[in-house]
Design a protein around this motif. Sequence first.
Motif, short mmCIF file in Angstrom:
data_model
loop_
_atom_site.label_atom_id
_atom_site.label_comp_id
_atom_site.label_asym_id
_atom_site.label_seq_id
_atom_site.Cartn_x
_atom_site.Cartn_y
_atom_site.Cartn_z
N ALA A 1 0.85 -1.18 0.00
CA ALA A 1 0.00 0.00 0.00
C ALA A 1 0.89 1.23 0.00
N ASP A 2 0.42 2.29 -0.64
CA ASP A 2 1.24 3.50 -0.75
C ASP A 2 1.65 4.05 0.62
N TYR A 3 0.77 3.89 1.60
CA TYR A 3 1.04 4.50 2.90
C TYR A 3 2.09 3.76 3.72
N VAL A 4 2.59 2.64 3.23
CA VAL A 4 3.66 1.94 3.94
C VAL A 4 4.90 1.71 3.08
N LYS A 5 4.81 2.07 1.80
CA LYS A 5 5.94 1.86 0.90
C LYS A 5 7.18 2.56 1.43
N GLY A 6 8.29 1.84 1.39
CA GLY A 6 9.55 2.39 1.86
C GLY A 6 9.75 2.27 3.35
N ARG A 7 8.71 1.90 4.08
CA ARG A 7 8.82 1.75 5.54
C ARG A 7 8.61 0.31 5.99
N PHE A 8 7.75 -0.42 5.32
CA PHE A 8 7.43 -1.79 5.69
C PHE A 8 7.98 -2.76 4.64
N THR A 9 8.36 -3.95 5.09
CA THR A 9 8.83 -4.99 4.18
C THR A 9 8.18 -6.31 4.56
N ILE A 10 7.54 -6.95 3.58
CA ILE A 10 6.95 -8.25 3.79
C ILE A 10 7.93 -9.31 3.31
N SER A 11 8.04 -10.40 4.05
CA SER A 11 8.98 -11.45 3.65
C SER A 11 8.49 -12.79 4.16
N LYS A 12 9.04 -13.84 3.57
CA LYS A 12 8.67 -15.19 3.97
C LYS A 12 9.91 -15.92 4.45
N ASP A 13 9.77 -16.60 5.57
CA ASP A 13 10.86 -17.42 6.09
C ASP A 13 10.45 -18.88 5.90
N ASN A 14 10.96 -19.50 4.87
CA ASN A 14 10.55 -20.87 4.55
C ASN A 14 11.01 -21.87 5.59
N ALA A 15 12.13 -21.59 6.23
CA ALA A 15 12.64 -22.50 7.25
C ALA A 15 11.72 -22.53 8.47
N LYS A 16 11.21 -21.36 8.83
CA LYS A 16 10.33 -21.27 10.00
C LYS A 16 8.85 -21.35 9.61
N ASN A 17 8.57 -21.29 8.31
CA ASN A 17 7.20 -21.28 7.81
C ASN A 17 6.41 -20.11 8.38
N THR A 18 6.99 -18.95 8.24
CA THR A 18 6.33 -17.74 8.72
C THR A 18 6.29 -16.68 7.62
N LEU A 19 5.32 -15.80 7.73
CA LEU A 19 5.23 -14.60 6.91
C LEU A 19 5.50 -13.44 7.84
N ASP A 20 6.51 -12.64 7.54
CA ASP A 20 6.91 -11.58 8.44
C ASP A 20 6.62 -10.20 7.85
N LEU A 21 6.50 -9.23 8.75
CA LEU A 21 6.33 -7.84 8.33
C LEU A 21 7.27 -6.99 9.16
N GLN A 22 8.32 -6.49 8.53
CA GLN A 22 9.25 -5.60 9.21
C GLN A 22 8.76 -4.18 9.02
N MET A 23 8.59 -3.48 10.13
CA MET A 23 8.05 -2.12 10.08
C MET A 23 9.06 -1.14 10.66
N HIS A 24 9.39 -0.13 9.89
CA HIS A 24 10.31 0.93 10.34
C HIS A 24 9.59 2.27 10.27
N SER A 25 10.20 3.25 10.94
CA SER A 25 9.67 4.62 10.91
C SER A 25 8.18 4.65 11.21
N LEU A 26 7.80 3.96 12.24
CA LEU A 26 6.39 3.85 12.58
C LEU A 26 5.79 5.20 12.95
N LYS A 27 4.54 5.39 12.57
CA LYS A 27 3.82 6.63 12.83
C LYS A 27 2.59 6.32 13.68
N PRO A 28 2.07 7.30 14.40
CA PRO A 28 0.86 7.07 15.19
C PRO A 28 -0.29 6.53 14.34
N GLU A 29 -0.37 6.94 13.10
CA GLU A 29 -1.44 6.46 12.22
C GLU A 29 -1.27 5.00 11.82
#
Length: 125
Positions: A60-88
């Motif tokens: 989504a435009d409102y998270v581009k450049g701040r959030f990264t979605i990734s998959k860890d196949n070894a752990k079988n997880t879907l992760d979301l790394q969030m940086h520069s978090l805002k109150p919104e």
Amino acid sequence: QVQLAESGGDAVQAGGSLRLSCAVSNRGPVSVCMGWFRQAPGKEREGVAVMSPFGTTAYADYVKGRFTISKDNAKNTLDLQMHSLKPEDTAMYYCAADQDCAGWQSLVPSRYKYWGQGTQVTVSS
């Protein structure tokens, strides 16, 4: 057939970072497309980031450049790394999946069949 369980939500200050994780249990024979969504109090659920079974991503435009979605196949997880978090960014964050990946880039929550219980992210100013 797909069970999802989110974790990692917390209360942080603006500018901080968090990493959310979604444990995935898929008993079906078909790969799934997956995504992260969020819902703030009094607002509709909205898309954050999605991933195709091949690892292609869309944001989504409102998270581009701040959030990264990734998959860890070894752990079988879907992760979301969030940086520069805002109150919104404060919301309940949900992991979702579906075997039907036509139009996988869509960030519309209604196209996803399976959902986790959510994990709360609170960002203070």
